[in-house]
Design an enzyme around this catalytic site. Sequence first.
Site, PDB file in Angstrom:
ATOM      1  N   ASP A  14       1.012  -1.196  -0.095  1.00 60.23           N
ATOM      2  CA  ASP A  14       0.061  -0.066  -0.009  1.00 60.23           C
ATOM      3  C   ASP A  14       0.834   1.148  -0.025  1.00 60.23           C
ATOM      4  O   ASP A  14       1.650   1.531   0.770  1.00 60.23           O
ATOM      5  CB  ASP A  14      -1.009  -0.048   1.260  1.00 60.23           C
ATOM      6  CG  ASP A  14      -2.277   0.471   0.895  1.00 60.23           C
ATOM      7  OD1 ASP A  14      -2.236   1.731   0.833  1.00 60.23           O
ATOM      8  OD2 ASP A  14      -3.330  -0.306   0.984  1.00 60.23           O
ATOM      9  N   SER A  64      -6.931   3.992  -1.298  1.00 65.85           N
ATOM     10  CA  SER A  64      -7.049   2.510  -1.166  1.00 65.85           C
ATOM     11  C   SER A  64      -8.226   1.864  -1.424  1.00 65.85           C
ATOM     12  O   SER A  64      -8.461   0.833  -1.945  1.00 65.85           O
ATOM     13  CB  SER A  64      -6.675   2.213   0.267  1.00 65.85           C
ATOM     14  OG  SER A  64      -5.317   2.665   0.565  1.00 65.85           O
ATOM     15  N   ASP A 156      -4.708  14.447   3.381  1.00 63.66           N
ATOM     16  CA  ASP A 156      -5.025  14.162   1.749  1.00 63.66           C
ATOM     17  C   ASP A 156      -4.689  15.409   1.199  1.00 63.66           C
ATOM     18  O   ASP A 156      -4.951  15.687  -0.390  1.00 63.66           O
ATOM     19  CB  ASP A 156      -6.388  13.622   1.254  1.00 63.66           C
ATOM     20  CG  ASP A 156      -6.537  12.229   1.875  1.00 63.66           C
ATOM     21  OD1 ASP A 156      -5.696  11.310   1.910  1.00 63.66           O
ATOM     22  OD2 ASP A 156      -7.687  11.961   2.333  1.00 63.66           O
ATOM     23  N   ALA A 260     -16.577   4.818   2.754  1.00 62.00           N
ATOM     24  CA  ALA A 260     -17.131   4.151   4.053  1.00 62.00           C
ATOM     25  C   ALA A 260     -16.349   3.958   5.162  1.00 62.00           C
ATOM     26  O   ALA A 260     -16.785   3.861   6.094  1.00 62.00           O
ATOM     27  CB  ALA A 260     -17.683   2.726   3.459  1.00 62.00           C
ATOM     28  N   ASP A 261     -15.036   3.506   4.947  1.00 64.25           N
ATOM     29  CA  ASP A 261     -14.214   2.808   5.947  1.00 64.25           C
ATOM     30  C   ASP A 261     -13.901   3.956   7.348  1.00 64.25           C
ATOM     31  O   ASP A 261     -14.271   3.464   8.446  1.00 64.25           O
ATOM     32  CB  ASP A 261     -12.775   2.325   5.641  1.00 64.25           C
ATOM     33  CG  ASP A 261     -12.054   3.087   4.927  1.00 64.25           C
ATOM     34  OD1 ASP A 261     -12.471   4.426   4.565  1.00 64.25           O
ATOM     35  OD2 ASP A 261     -10.701   3.188   4.940  1.00 64.25           O
ATOM     36  N   ARG A 262     -13.769   5.170   6.965  1.00 64.68           N
ATOM     37  CA  ARG A 262     -13.475   6.266   7.882  1.00 64.68           C
ATOM     38  C   ARG A 262     -14.929   7.014   8.172  1.00 64.68           C
ATOM     39  O   ARG A 262     -15.016   7.700   9.023  1.00 64.68           O
ATOM     40  CB  ARG A 262     -12.246   7.037   7.408  1.00 64.68           C
ATOM     41  CG  ARG A 262     -11.154   6.518   7.455  1.00 64.68           C
ATOM     42  CD  ARG A 262     -10.276   7.564   7.471  1.00 64.68           C
ATOM     43  NE  ARG A 262      -8.696   7.008   7.601  1.00 64.68           N
ATOM     44  CZ  ARG A 262      -7.965   6.598   8.414  1.00 64.68           C
ATOM     45  NH1 ARG A 262      -8.555   6.806   9.566  1.00 64.68           N
ATOM     46  NH2 ARG A 262      -6.870   6.101   8.403  1.00 64.68           N
ATOM     47  N   LYS A 332      -5.832  -1.895   6.989  1.00 67.51           N
ATOM     48  CA  LYS A 332      -6.126  -2.385   5.732  1.00 67.51           C
ATOM     49  C   LYS A 332      -7.135  -3.499   5.540  1.00 67.51           C
ATOM     50  O   LYS A 332      -7.147  -4.006   4.373  1.00 67.51           O
ATOM     51  CB  LYS A 332      -4.753  -2.518   4.949  1.00 67.51           C
ATOM     52  CG  LYS A 332      -3.937  -1.115   4.922  1.00 67.51           C
ATOM     53  CD  LYS A 332      -4.527  -0.047   4.184  1.00 67.51           C
ATOM     54  CE  LYS A 332      -3.697   1.148   4.058  1.00 67.51           C
ATOM     55  NZ  LYS A 332      -4.352   2.167   3.359  1.00 67.51           N
ATOM     56  N   ASP A 399       2.019   3.429   2.936  1.00 70.20           N
ATOM     57  CA  ASP A 399       0.811   4.270   3.233  1.00 70.20           C
ATOM     58  C   ASP A 399       0.756   5.030   4.216  1.00 70.20           C
ATOM     59  O   ASP A 399       0.689   6.265   4.400  1.00 70.20           O
ATOM     60  CB  ASP A 399      -0.155   3.805   2.568  1.00 70.20           C
ATOM     61  CG  ASP A 399      -1.544   4.625   2.289  1.00 70.20           C
ATOM     62  OD1 ASP A 399      -1.195   5.745   1.848  1.00 70.20           O
ATOM     63  OD2 ASP A 399      -2.588   4.504   2.493  1.00 70.20           O
TER      64      ASP A 399
END
EC number: 5.4.2.12
Length: 512
Positions: A14, A64, A156, A260-262, A332, A399
């Site tokens: 990653d 990702s 980011d 979605a993940d965060r 991850k 990453d």
Amino acid sequence: MKSKKQTKLLLILDGWGYSKTTKNNAIALANTSVWDRLNQTFPHSLIHTSGKDVGLPGKQMGNSEVGHLNLGAGRIVKQDFTRIYNELQNGDFFRNPILRNSLEYANDNNKAIHIMGLLSDGGVHSHEEQIHAMLEMTSRQGCKNVYLHIFTDGRDCAQKSAKKYIKKLESKMKELNTGEIVSLIGRYFSMDRDNRWSRIRYAYELIAKGKAKFLAKSALNAIELAYARGETDEFIQSTSIKAPTSIKKGDVLILMNYRADRARQITCAFTDEDFQGFSRGTFVPTQFVCLTEYKKDFNLPVAYPSSKLNNVLGKYLSNLGMTQLRIAETEKYAHVTFFLNGGIEQAFNGEERVLIPSPDVATYDLQPEMSAFELTDALVENIESQKYDLIICNFANTDMVGHSGKLDATIKAVEAVDTCLGIIYKAMFAIGGEMLITADHGNAEQMINPQTNEVHTAHTNNPVPLIFVSNRKADIMKPGKGALSDIAPTLLAMMDIEKPDEMTGNSLLTFK
């Protein structure tokens, strides 16, 4: 006794991108003897991971989620960012029934509207233009009491860029004569994904109860005070603007993050009646709206439901009766499971999963190796078992440490992964297996922004490496000709399996 499998392994490093520039390039500056030997010995190339090659607009950097969706789908997947971007362009966004209904409910019942989300142009989890558009929709529908709860980025995008985004938002508010920024907090707290509920608690108490560590005269003042405390945007502590603002029963909450993940943990804190993450006190039910589908069993209104992807790699192999393993550390884990499976949470038949806990540190530059060695031990054990037709493993280091912007720490992260590669190569060689090594996007190869000379913490648009490690002879596609959507067809070709019609990607290998 079950027969031993001819295991194939996909290793996803990653954030391991490629750049000719060696200055401030953690990968080029690291001691990578194993990586160098693999490149010299086996077929290798470079593939695309950003923009239209992965279903994103223009030159938008990859990430990702996008990377793993494309890796598993075997086709270019049109991303939520692109769907929403297109609807902003043609005006359909303002006709979205879920969003319109939530605003009508607020108007009809005299309820406040709370818009929260990550404010930047990073485009990984959200985009400022979508928050501006949501604000415009409230204006068009004549909504009153519109409050904004801002998550600052600095990950980011540049570490101290929040003022720029706040100024643009305030300009939009002035133009529309609506909206008020009432709270501000760094994404480190509001967007945790690793079950560090103590972080989410700060964001929840700020937004739900108006409980903050600091009080500021304005959003810009809040940022100035944070910088004076030595904080960058990602780590800005909970701050109320002017006066504490709390959420009342039945208020509308709209989370404007599309990844979605965060978004899951903060959503749980506001919506789960049986929530166990921390003590919320008296639960205040709200009308909560998700911009995209964060998790199917949330059973919440979703403005942009997920599109189903048929015959993704995991499902296709499952239907063929084959066995597969997904393995990663916590940071991850969702990527090698949920995202790689096209947004499906549940494991497919024949799919097993191993989760290695990520270290409990404030930031990963403090432990650049993360849990790479524990992950490698577990991976090697499963390689040696020869139980699986396919193993997919993600190494998070380049990453997650790359996001810190710390060059020395990121070099250590690269070197830790390189050491692990040597161990994994020996294990695969011992069983006669084959290995495909690539990445989902770049990051660690650019630690300083060459235009501004500021610390660079975001992903990049650079290509990523691809190495085919095998005793078989094969030609590999020339650099720049392939993309992440070609990886699943390549794995199937390695397994001598015809790809399904839905996979429009192509194998990057030609066997001799």
